[in-house]
Every structure is written in structure tokens, then in C-alpha cells.
Design a protein around this motif. Structure first.
Motif, short mmCIF file in Angstrom:
data_model
loop_
_atom_site.label_atom_id
_atom_site.label_comp_id
_atom_site.label_asym_id
_atom_site.label_seq_id
_atom_site.Cartn_x
_atom_site.Cartn_y
_atom_site.Cartn_z
N ALA A 1 -9.73 -3.32 4.82
CA ALA A 1 -10.06 -3.84 3.49
C ALA A 1 -9.38 -5.19 3.25
CB ALA A 1 -9.63 -2.84 2.42
N CYS A 2 -8.11 -5.31 3.59
CA CYS A 2 -7.39 -6.58 3.40
C CYS A 2 -8.00 -7.69 4.24
CB CYS A 2 -5.91 -6.41 3.74
SG CYS A 2 -4.97 -5.44 2.52
N ASP A 3 -8.33 -7.36 5.49
CA ASP A 3 -8.93 -8.37 6.37
C ASP A 3 -10.31 -8.79 5.88
OD1 ASP A 3 -6.68 -8.24 7.92
OD2 ASP A 3 -7.59 -7.10 9.56
N LEU A 4 -11.07 -7.83 5.36
CA LEU A 4 -12.42 -8.13 4.87
C LEU A 4 -12.37 -9.07 3.67
CD1 LEU A 4 -15.48 -7.69 4.86
CD2 LEU A 4 -15.10 -5.59 3.55
N TYR A 5 -11.52 -8.76 2.69
CA TYR A 5 -11.44 -9.61 1.50
C TYR A 5 -10.80 -10.96 1.81
CZ TYR A 5 -13.22 -5.90 -1.44
OH TYR A 5 -14.04 -4.96 -2.01
N ILE B 1 -1.54 -14.74 1.56
CA ILE B 1 -1.51 -13.79 0.43
C ILE B 1 -1.94 -12.41 0.88
CG2 ILE B 1 -2.64 -13.17 -1.74
CD1 ILE B 1 -2.60 -16.13 -2.49
N PHE B 2 -3.05 -12.31 1.60
CA PHE B 2 -3.54 -10.99 2.00
C PHE B 2 -2.67 -10.34 3.07
CE2 PHE B 2 -7.27 -12.14 -0.42
CZ PHE B 2 -7.69 -10.92 -0.93
N GLU B 3 -1.96 -11.14 3.85
CA GLU B 3 -0.99 -10.56 4.79
C GLU B 3 0.13 -9.87 4.03
OE1 GLU B 3 -0.83 -10.13 8.16
OE2 GLU B 3 -2.94 -10.70 7.97
N LYS B 4 0.56 -10.49 2.93
CA LYS B 4 1.60 -9.86 2.10
C LYS B 4 1.05 -8.63 1.38
CE LYS B 4 4.65 -13.80 1.25
NZ LYS B 4 5.96 -13.15 1.41
N PHE B 5 -0.20 -8.70 0.91
CA PHE B 5 -0.82 -7.53 0.30
C PHE B 5 -0.82 -6.37 1.29
CE2 PHE B 5 -3.88 -9.90 -2.83
CZ PHE B 5 -2.79 -10.21 -3.62
#
Length: 208
Positions: free
Chosen positions: A68-72, A43-47
């Protein structure tokens, strides 16, 4: 928030069966939150891909978006790993489970501080008390929200059955006995065995 970007994010969630619109206020319900945590990596890779494609003049730098994406993502993954240990029921835990939970907890605390997120009472309970209680009770999976809700439902059914008894002392005794029967492992095993035996067995028919 740029509305087309917001819509793209919601569409990504929908790809994974997660819908904010299905819950009041546009927030995720408990089931969807669990799905988000479980599927955080894809999901976060797509974000990240969507956010990096935005050409708005006021958007963050590529490095900020990636960080930010990697952290969350890491927060969600760590939460998932920690919760898998916390959901272990009484008597199922071993020393290696406590050690793993403590490691996940340490990582979560660091990530939470890095993200500068608020420490709500629930988060405080998780960060400061959950693993200690897990050790003390040798597993706390029996006392989590799902199990407590199930116990409330059982108690409500018993209450409905005894509520018309005029003798309140007798009502309390009957209620106590019924609750003891419901929680008896031997009775549970017999009920489960009876349900299995009563299931219909469907045989394949050779249709010509």
C-alpha cells in the motif's frame, strides 16, 4: 484509526512542513498537497516504518502495508512527473514532452485502478483529456489554476479602476485597453526592467 498512529503520521508530515491542521477539516491544502507529491519517496518510507512498528492485533500484514505504501508513493511520484509536463507553458513543449506525458499518464491510470480510487470529474479530466489538450494547444501551463487566479486578480483590479465611469460603453473600451496593455509582452518586459533598475543596491560596509 488508532490515534497514536494517526498522530505519528501527522508528525511525519510536520517534519516536512506539511500541516493538515492548518487547513479546515483536517485536510491538506493545495500547497501542502504539492509538497506531499514532491517529497513522496522519503515521506512514504517513514509512513511504512511507523505502520510496520504497530503491534495492534487487527493491523494488516507486513506485505499489505509495504504494498500500500509503495503504491501510493508511486501514484504521487507519477503525478509529480506528469504535472511537471502539464505545467509547461504554450510554445515550450516538444515532441519528447508529449511522449513523456503520455507514458506518465499510462502509468498513472494503471496505478489509480490498482489502488481502486474513485475517478472524480477532475481525475477524469486528467486521465482522459489533459495530454490531448496539451498537444492541441502546444502547452497548457498558462491556463492552470495559478495562472487563471492571477488573471482574475488582474481583471478585478482593472474593474475597480473603471467601475465609477458613468459611460458604460467607454468603460468597456477602457477596460479592454487596460487588459491588452497588461497582457502585452513588451509592456511586461519594460515593467520588469524598470523594477530591476529601481531596486536598491546594498553595499557591504566595513564596520570597525
Amino acid at each position: 484509526v488508532n490515534m497514536p498512529v494517526f498522530a505519528d503520521i501527522e508528525n511525519i508530515l510536520l517534519e516536512f512542513g506539511i500541516s493538515a491542521a492548518a487547513y479546515h477539516g483536517g485536510k491538506l491544502n493545495g500547497v501542502d498537497c504539492r509538497e506531499l507529491i514532491k517529497l513522496a519517496k522519503p515521506i512514504f518510507e517513514k509512513f511504512k516504518t511507523v505502520l510496520l512498528s504497530v503491534s495492534h492485533p487487527g493491523r494488516c500484514s507486513d506485505d499489505s502495508i509495504v504494498c500500500a505504501c509503495d503504491l501510493y508513493r508511486d501514484i504521487c511520484v507519477t503525478l509529480d512527473s506528469l504535472c511537471s509536463k502539464l505545467r509547461m507553458k504554450h510554445g515550450e513543449t516538444q515532441e519528447e514532452d508529449y511522449m513523456a506525458a503520455e507514458k506518465y499518464l499510462e502509468n498513472l491510470h494503471y496505478l489509480w485502478m490498482q489502488a481502486n480510487l474513485n475517478v472524480t470529474p477532475k481525475v477524469h479530466g486528467l486521465l482522459n483529456h489533459a495530454v490531448c489538450q496539451m498537444r492541441h494547444f502546444k502547452g497548457i501551463g498558462d491556463t492552470l489554476e495559478d495562472d487563471v487566479e492571477r488573471i482574475h486578480q488582474i481583471a478585478a483590479k482593472i474593474e475597480a479602476r473603471v467601475s465609477r465611469m458613468k459611460n458604460k460603453a467607454q468603460q468597456a473600451v477602457v477596460h479592454s485597453k487596460m487588459e491588452a496593455i497588461q497582457n502585452c509582452n513588451l509592456v511586461k518586459d519594460k515593467i520588469e526592467a524598470s523594477q530591476l533598475l529601481s531596486k536598491r543596491v546594498f553595499k557591504k560596509r566595513n564596520i570597525e
